[in-house]
Motif scaffolding. Structure first.
Motif, PDB file in Angstrom:
ATOM      1  N   ARG A  98       0.862  -1.177   0.000  1.00  0.00           N
ATOM      2  CA  ARG A  98       0.000   0.000   0.000  1.00  0.00           C
ATOM      3  C   ARG A  98       0.897   1.225   0.000  1.00  0.00           C
ATOM      4  O   ARG A  98       1.880   1.273   0.728  1.00  0.00           O
ATOM      5  CB  ARG A  98      -0.911  -0.004   1.236  1.00  0.00           C
ATOM      6  CG  ARG A  98      -2.013   1.045   1.195  1.00  0.00           C
ATOM      7  CD  ARG A  98      -3.057   0.785   2.275  1.00  0.00           C
ATOM      8  NE  ARG A  98      -2.510   0.975   3.606  1.00  0.00           N
ATOM      9  CZ  ARG A  98      -2.531   2.140   4.260  1.00  0.00           C
ATOM     10  NH1 ARG A  98      -3.040   3.218   3.684  1.00  0.00           N
ATOM     11  NH2 ARG A  98      -2.034   2.228   5.483  1.00  0.00           N
ATOM     12  N   ARG A  99       0.555   2.212  -0.834  1.00  0.00           N
ATOM     13  CA  ARG A  99       1.418   3.392  -0.996  1.00  0.00           C
ATOM     14  C   ARG A  99       0.616   4.685  -0.809  1.00  0.00           C
ATOM     15  O   ARG A  99       0.407   5.450  -1.761  1.00  0.00           O
ATOM     16  CB  ARG A  99       2.120   3.385  -2.359  1.00  0.00           C
ATOM     17  CG  ARG A  99       1.175   3.337  -3.560  1.00  0.00           C
ATOM     18  CD  ARG A  99       1.901   3.451  -4.892  1.00  0.00           C
ATOM     19  NE  ARG A  99       2.773   4.587  -5.035  1.00  0.00           N
ATOM     20  CZ  ARG A  99       2.402   5.806  -5.428  1.00  0.00           C
ATOM     21  NH1 ARG A  99       1.114   6.082  -5.666  1.00  0.00           N
ATOM     22  NH2 ARG A  99       3.287   6.764  -5.569  1.00  0.00           N
ATOM     23  N   PRO A 100       0.185   4.997   0.403  1.00  0.00           N
ATOM     24  CA  PRO A 100      -0.543   6.244   0.626  1.00  0.00           C
ATOM     25  C   PRO A 100       0.380   7.449   0.524  1.00  0.00           C
ATOM     26  O   PRO A 100       1.585   7.360   0.783  1.00  0.00           O
ATOM     27  CB  PRO A 100      -1.100   6.085   2.039  1.00  0.00           C
ATOM     28  CG  PRO A 100      -0.128   5.180   2.706  1.00  0.00           C
ATOM     29  CD  PRO A 100       0.323   4.214   1.638  1.00  0.00           C
ATOM     30  N   ARG A 101      -0.182   8.576   0.167  1.00  0.00           N
ATOM     31  CA  ARG A 101       0.565   9.839   0.096  1.00  0.00           C
ATOM     32  C   ARG A 101      -0.015  10.786   1.140  1.00  0.00           C
ATOM     33  O   ARG A 101      -1.228  10.977   1.223  1.00  0.00           O
ATOM     34  CB  ARG A 101       0.437  10.434  -1.306  1.00  0.00           C
ATOM     35  CG  ARG A 101       1.026  11.840  -1.478  1.00  0.00           C
ATOM     36  CD  ARG A 101       2.515  11.812  -1.619  1.00  0.00           C
ATOM     37  NE  ARG A 101       3.038  13.168  -1.814  1.00  0.00           N
ATOM     38  CZ  ARG A 101       3.164  13.763  -3.001  1.00  0.00           C
ATOM     39  NH1 ARG A 101       2.801  13.115  -4.089  1.00  0.00           N
ATOM     40  NH2 ARG A 101       3.653  14.986  -3.085  1.00  0.00           N
ATOM     41  N   ASP A 102       0.844  11.367   1.948  1.00  0.00           N
ATOM     42  CA  ASP A 102       0.414  12.295   2.992  1.00  0.00           C
ATOM     43  C   ASP A 102       1.203  13.582   2.837  1.00  0.00           C
ATOM     44  O   ASP A 102       2.327  13.697   3.328  1.00  0.00           O
ATOM     45  CB  ASP A 102       0.642  11.677   4.373  1.00  0.00           C
ATOM     46  CG  ASP A 102       0.099  12.552   5.490  1.00  0.00           C
ATOM     47  OD1 ASP A 102      -0.623  13.522   5.189  1.00  0.00           O
ATOM     48  OD2 ASP A 102       0.378  12.264   6.665  1.00  0.00           O
ATOM     49  N   GLY A 103       0.628  14.543   2.102  1.00  0.00           N
ATOM     50  CA  GLY A 103       1.327  15.790   1.862  1.00  0.00           C
ATOM     51  C   GLY A 103       2.584  15.544   1.057  1.00  0.00           C
ATOM     52  O   GLY A 103       2.558  14.967  -0.030  1.00  0.00           O
ATOM     53  N   SER A 104       3.720  15.965   1.597  1.00  0.00           N
ATOM     54  CA  SER A 104       4.988  15.821   0.882  1.00  0.00           C
ATOM     55  C   SER A 104       5.681  14.500   1.174  1.00  0.00           C
ATOM     56  O   SER A 104       6.799  14.276   0.705  1.00  0.00           O
ATOM     57  CB  SER A 104       5.934  16.971   1.263  1.00  0.00           C
ATOM     58  OG  SER A 104       6.225  16.933   2.649  1.00  0.00           O
ATOM     59  N   SER A 105       5.035  13.620   1.913  1.00  0.00           N
ATOM     60  CA  SER A 105       5.651  12.351   2.291  1.00  0.00           C
ATOM     61  C   SER A 105       4.850  11.178   1.754  1.00  0.00           C
ATOM     62  O   SER A 105       3.621  11.150   1.838  1.00  0.00           O
ATOM     63  CB  SER A 105       5.751  12.246   3.819  1.00  0.00           C
ATOM     64  OG  SER A 105       6.334  11.028   4.203  1.00  0.00           O
ATOM     65  N   GLY A 106       5.568  10.198   1.185  1.00  0.00           N
ATOM     66  CA  GLY A 106       4.934   8.963   0.744  1.00  0.00           C
ATOM     67  C   GLY A 106       5.164   7.878   1.784  1.00  0.00           C
ATOM     68  O   GLY A 106       6.121   7.925   2.562  1.00  0.00           O
ATOM     69  N   GLY A 107       4.294   6.890   1.805  1.00  0.00           N
ATOM     70  CA  GLY A 107       4.437   5.791   2.750  1.00  0.00           C
ATOM     71  C   GLY A 107       4.323   4.452   2.044  1.00  0.00           C
ATOM     72  O   GLY A 107       3.587   4.316   1.049  1.00  0.00           O
TER      73      GLY A 107
END
Length: 283
Positions: free
Chosen positions: A206-215
């Motif tokens: 799973r590759r969520p994006r949170d603002g300027s950071s990816g997870g």
């Protein structure tokens, strides 16, 4: 004053963000706050269970916070913080006591309190509650794109669909002991990927994006396909895609003791920013 929230207002989000900045500036490291989930709660009508606890001053400043995050509906992770200038007043104990009751009311089977390794107060509070250490994880971060490398054309990435549900659940169960109960629902967000090799689904993440950071979360490759470079290839591709999209960092976690996975991540350029201990709160 202790306040229970079934959803978060914009003012709540701002107060928690300000508190996080003050705590990190004082303590260093990071806090495992899932801001993507918190912002989703701000759009929730608020008629569900308690999702967050805040300790606020009369002027609306947050001096303490505990949030609840569950990926499988059975185990909940708790992340909390207290303003450095407000410590020693019993705020942390009050928040955690209320959090345990919320976990009981919501019917969770297990509650894990996440304590950054350097937090002496957090470890002391967990031990005072009789919570044993359940496991520990390294928090890793990648701040620059991984160097270019040849990609295996036999390996492809695509958005997961409901037709992948059974095989992805099997992959995640093999890797983590169980699959999330909301796996199918996560497909709608479009950030759950299926990894194919020669046309067969052999992995997922799973590759969520949170603002300027990816997870990167829930990264699993079928045991029989490990050791072939598939995981490293996928990790490079996903990380580079985040930077191409404008991210300035990529984050992930790995269990302490999982030297094979840690070696994979560091070989791509990830570095450890903090170690976090997970305490099993007695419910």
């Amino acid at each position: 004053m202790l306040r229970a929230r079934t959803h978060l207002t914009p003012d709540d989000l701002s107060a928690v963000a300000d508190l996080e900045r003050r705590v990190v500036a004082h303590d260093g490291g990071r806090l495992k706050i899932e801001w993507e989930d918190l912002r989703a709660r701000a759009s929730d009508p608020g008629d569900g269970p308690t999702t967050d606890l805040l300790w606020t001053t009369p002027d609306g400043r947050a001096d303490g916070y505990v949030g609840f995050d569950s990926w499988d509906g059975r185990t909940v992770e708790l992340v909390g913080m207290v303003d450095p200038d407000a410590r020693g007043r019993g705020i942390g104990a009050a928040l955690l006591g209320a959090a345990v009751q919320v976990c009981r009311d919501r019917g969770f089977a297990q509650a894990l309190l996440i304590v950054p390794r350097p937090s002496e107060a957090g470890h002391h509070l967990a031990r005072r509650l009789g919570a044993p250490l359940e496991h520990s994880e390294h928090a890793l971060r990648l701040d620059t794109p991984p160097p270019p490398a040849e990609e295996d054309p036999r390996t492809t990435l695509r958005a997961a669909t409901t037709t992948d549900l059974d095989v992805l659940a099997e992959l995640l169960t093999a890797a983590f002991g169980q699959a999330p109960t909301h796996l199918a629902a996560s497909f709608a967000a479009g950030d759950t990927l299926a990894v194919e090799h020669d046309g067969a689904v052999v992995g997922t993440l799973r590759r969520p994006r949170d603002g300027s950071s990816g997870g990167i979360y829930g990264f699993a490759v079928a045991p029989e396909f490990q050791g072939r470079g598939i995981g490293r290839d996928v990790l490079r591709r996903v990380s580079r895609a985040f930077f191409d999209e404008g991210a300035t960092s990529v984050r992930l976690e790995v269990a302490v003791g999982n030297d094979r996975a840690l070696g994979l991540y560091t070989s791509v350029g990830f570095r450890r920013v903090q170690t976090e201990d997970y305490y099993d709160l007695p419910l």
